[in-house]
Design a protein around this motif. Structure first.
Motif, PDB file in Angstrom:
ATOM      1  N   ALA A 152       0.834  -1.206   0.000  1.00 18.49           N
ATOM      2  CA  ALA A 152       0.000   0.000   0.000  1.00 18.49           C
ATOM      3  C   ALA A 152       0.868   1.255   0.000  1.00 18.49           C
ATOM      4  O   ALA A 152       0.545   2.240  -0.686  1.00 18.49           O
ATOM      5  CB  ALA A 152      -0.940  -0.003   1.202  1.00 18.49           C
ATOM      6  N   LEU A 153       1.974   1.221   0.740  1.00 17.04           N
ATOM      7  CA  LEU A 153       2.882   2.374   0.736  1.00 17.04           C
ATOM      8  C   LEU A 153       3.430   2.588  -0.669  1.00 17.04           C
ATOM      9  O   LEU A 153       3.460   3.718  -1.162  1.00 17.04           O
ATOM     10  CB  LEU A 153       4.031   2.183   1.723  1.00 17.04           C
ATOM     11  CG  LEU A 153       5.098   3.275   1.693  1.00 17.04           C
ATOM     12  CD1 LEU A 153       4.511   4.623   2.120  1.00 17.04           C
ATOM     13  CD2 LEU A 153       6.282   2.889   2.563  1.00 17.04           C
ATOM     14  N   GLY A 154       3.861   1.510  -1.309  1.00 14.07           N
ATOM     15  CA  GLY A 154       4.379   1.626  -2.673  1.00 14.07           C
ATOM     16  C   GLY A 154       3.370   2.267  -3.604  1.00 14.07           C
ATOM     17  O   GLY A 154       3.712   3.154  -4.384  1.00 14.07           O
ATOM     18  N   GLU A 155       2.132   1.828  -3.499  1.00 15.64           N
ATOM     19  CA  GLU A 155       1.085   2.420  -4.333  1.00 15.64           C
ATOM     20  C   GLU A 155       0.879   3.888  -3.980  1.00 15.64           C
ATOM     21  O   GLU A 155       0.711   4.732  -4.854  1.00 15.64           O
ATOM     22  CB  GLU A 155      -0.223   1.645  -4.164  1.00 15.64           C
ATOM     23  CG  GLU A 155      -0.181   0.262  -4.770  1.00 15.64           C
ATOM     24  CD  GLU A 155      -1.409  -0.583  -4.459  1.00 15.64           C
ATOM     25  OE1 GLU A 155      -2.357  -0.076  -3.818  1.00 15.64           O
ATOM     26  OE2 GLU A 155      -1.407  -1.758  -4.855  1.00 15.64           O
ATOM     27  N   ARG A 156       0.906   4.182  -2.692  1.00 18.05           N
ATOM     28  CA  ARG A 156       0.663   5.553  -2.208  1.00 18.05           C
ATOM     29  C   ARG A 156       1.719   6.537  -2.710  1.00 18.05           C
ATOM     30  O   ARG A 156       1.431   7.688  -3.016  1.00 18.05           O
ATOM     31  CB  ARG A 156       0.634   5.522  -0.679  1.00 18.05           C
ATOM     32  CG  ARG A 156       0.500   6.836   0.017  1.00 18.05           C
ATOM     33  CD  ARG A 156      -0.958   7.266   0.073  1.00 18.05           C
ATOM     34  NE  ARG A 156      -1.132   8.352   1.001  1.00 18.05           N
ATOM     35  CZ  ARG A 156      -0.705   9.600   0.793  1.00 18.05           C
ATOM     36  NH1 ARG A 156      -0.069   9.911  -0.303  1.00 18.05           N
ATOM     37  NH2 ARG A 156      -0.936  10.533   1.690  1.00 18.05           N
ATOM     38  N   ILE A 157       2.989   6.070  -2.780  1.00 20.26           N
ATOM     39  CA  ILE A 157       4.078   6.970  -3.186  1.00 20.26           C
ATOM     40  C   ILE A 157       4.626   6.629  -4.578  1.00 20.26           C
ATOM     41  O   ILE A 157       5.723   7.058  -4.939  1.00 20.26           O
ATOM     42  CB  ILE A 157       5.208   7.011  -2.128  1.00 20.26           C
ATOM     43  CG1 ILE A 157       5.819   5.634  -1.897  1.00 20.26           C
ATOM     44  CG2 ILE A 157       4.690   7.604  -0.824  1.00 20.26           C
ATOM     45  CD1 ILE A 157       6.987   5.622  -0.919  1.00 20.26           C
ATOM     46  N   SER A 158       3.845   5.865  -5.331  1.00 17.70           N
ATOM     47  CA  SER A 158       4.147   5.556  -6.738  1.00 17.70           C
ATOM     48  C   SER A 158       5.483   4.845  -6.939  1.00 17.70           C
ATOM     49  O   SER A 158       6.328   5.278  -7.731  1.00 17.70           O
ATOM     50  CB  SER A 158       4.102   6.827  -7.590  1.00 17.70           C
ATOM     51  OG  SER A 158       2.836   7.430  -7.494  1.00 17.70           O
ATOM     52  N   MET A 159       5.664   3.754  -6.204  1.00 19.20           N
ATOM     53  CA  MET A 159       6.840   2.921  -6.408  1.00 19.20           C
ATOM     54  C   MET A 159       6.477   1.477  -6.077  1.00 19.20           C
ATOM     55  O   MET A 159       5.413   1.215  -5.530  1.00 19.20           O
ATOM     56  CB  MET A 159       8.035   3.411  -5.610  1.00 19.20           C
ATOM     57  CG  MET A 159       7.875   3.435  -4.112  1.00 19.20           C
ATOM     58  SD  MET A 159       9.344   3.992  -3.213  1.00 19.20           S
ATOM     59  CE  MET A 159       9.680   5.577  -3.895  1.00 19.20           C
ATOM     60  N   SER A 160       7.360   0.568  -6.414  1.00 18.66           N
ATOM     61  CA  SER A 160       7.090  -0.841  -6.171  1.00 18.66           C
ATOM     62  C   SER A 160       7.167  -1.160  -4.678  1.00 18.66           C
ATOM     63  O   SER A 160       7.755  -0.405  -3.883  1.00 18.66           O
ATOM     64  CB  SER A 160       8.112  -1.713  -6.909  1.00 18.66           C
ATOM     65  OG  SER A 160       9.400  -1.573  -6.321  1.00 18.66           O
ATOM     66  N   LYS A 161       6.580  -2.286  -4.308  1.00 17.85           N
ATOM     67  CA  LYS A 161       6.664  -2.771  -2.928  1.00 17.85           C
ATOM     68  C   LYS A 161       8.135  -2.955  -2.543  1.00 17.85           C
ATOM     69  O   LYS A 161       8.537  -2.610  -1.429  1.00 17.85           O
ATOM     70  CB  LYS A 161       5.912  -4.098  -2.804  1.00 17.85           C
ATOM     71  CG  LYS A 161       6.082  -4.771  -1.467  1.00 17.85           C
ATOM     72  CD  LYS A 161       5.429  -6.144  -1.454  1.00 17.85           C
ATOM     73  CE  LYS A 161       5.711  -6.864  -0.156  1.00 17.85           C
ATOM     74  NZ  LYS A 161       5.137  -8.213  -0.136  1.00 17.85           N
ATOM     75  N   GLN A 162       8.934  -3.480  -3.467  1.00 20.11           N
ATOM     76  CA  GLN A 162      10.354  -3.715  -3.193  1.00 20.11           C
ATOM     77  C   GLN A 162      11.078  -2.398  -2.920  1.00 20.11           C
ATOM     78  O   GLN A 162      11.877  -2.307  -1.980  1.00 20.11           O
ATOM     79  CB  GLN A 162      11.019  -4.455  -4.360  1.00 20.11           C
ATOM     80  CG  GLN A 162      10.552  -5.875  -4.531  1.00 20.11           C
ATOM     81  CD  GLN A 162       9.170  -6.005  -5.179  1.00 20.11           C
ATOM     82  OE1 GLN A 162       8.645  -5.067  -5.797  1.00 20.11           O
ATOM     83  NE2 GLN A 162       8.560  -7.162  -5.024  1.00 20.11           N
ATOM     84  N   ARG A 163      10.805  -1.385  -3.717  1.00 21.89           N
ATOM     85  CA  ARG A 163      11.457  -0.077  -3.523  1.00 21.89           C
ATOM     86  C   ARG A 163      10.986   0.555  -2.223  1.00 21.89           C
ATOM     87  O   ARG A 163      11.782   1.159  -1.501  1.00 21.89           O
ATOM     88  CB  ARG A 163      11.177   0.847  -4.713  1.00 21.89           C
ATOM     89  CG  ARG A 163      11.916   2.150  -4.636  1.00 21.89           C
ATOM     90  CD  ARG A 163      13.415   1.957  -4.774  1.00 21.89           C
ATOM     91  NE  ARG A 163      14.079   3.241  -4.721  1.00 21.89           N
ATOM     92  CZ  ARG A 163      15.122   3.520  -3.952  1.00 21.89           C
ATOM     93  NH1 ARG A 163      15.665   2.592  -3.207  1.00 21.89           N
ATOM     94  NH2 ARG A 163      15.653   4.719  -3.959  1.00 21.89           N
TER      95      ARG A 163
END
Length: 104
Positions: free
Chosen positions: A76-87
Motif C-alpha cells: 500500500a505504501l508503494g502504491e501511495r508513493i508511486s513505487m514498487s513494494k520492493q522499492r
C-alpha cells in the motif's frame, strides 16, 4: 491530514539553495585558471552528489512517516508513493539506517 505548515520555509530554503548554486556556477565561470575552474567544478559535483544522497535519506524518512501515520503495508505504501513494494521496502531499510546513524 493535509498539514502544510513549514512549506513556506522549505520553499524559501530551496529557492536559496538554487540561488547559491547559480552564484557558485557564475563565480566558477569567472575564474581565469581553467585547471582551478575544473577542480572547483569537481568539488561542486561531489558536494551535489552528497546532497542527492542526503535528500534520498529524507525521502526515506518521509515515506516511513506515511507508512506509520496511515498504518500501511509495504504494498500500500508503494502504491501511495508511486513505487514498487520492493522499492518501498528499500526505503524502509534506509530510514532505519538513517535513524540509527542519527542516534549513534
Amino acid at each position: 491530514m493535509e498539514d502544510h505548515s513549514g512549506e513556506e520555509t522549505v520553499d524559501a530554503a530551496v529557492a536559496s539553495l538554487l540561488r547559491a548554486y547559480a552564484d557558485t556556477v557564475a563565480a566558477m565561470r569567472a575564474m581565469q585558471d581553467p585547471e582551478r575552474y575544473f577542480a572547483r567544478a569537481t568539488e561542486l559535483a561531489d558536494t551535489l552528489r552528497e546532497l542527492v544522497s542526503k535528500s534520498t535519506d529524507e525521502r526515506a524518512l518521509a515515506a516511513e512517516r506515511i507508512l506509520e501515520a496511515e498504518s500501511l503495508s509495504l504494498t500500500a505504501l508503494g502504491e501511495r508513493i508511486s513505487m514498487s513494494k520492493q522499492r518501498a521496502g528499500q526505503f524502509m531499510e534506509k530510514a532505519r539506517k538513517v535513524r540509527g546513524s542519527d542516534n549513534g
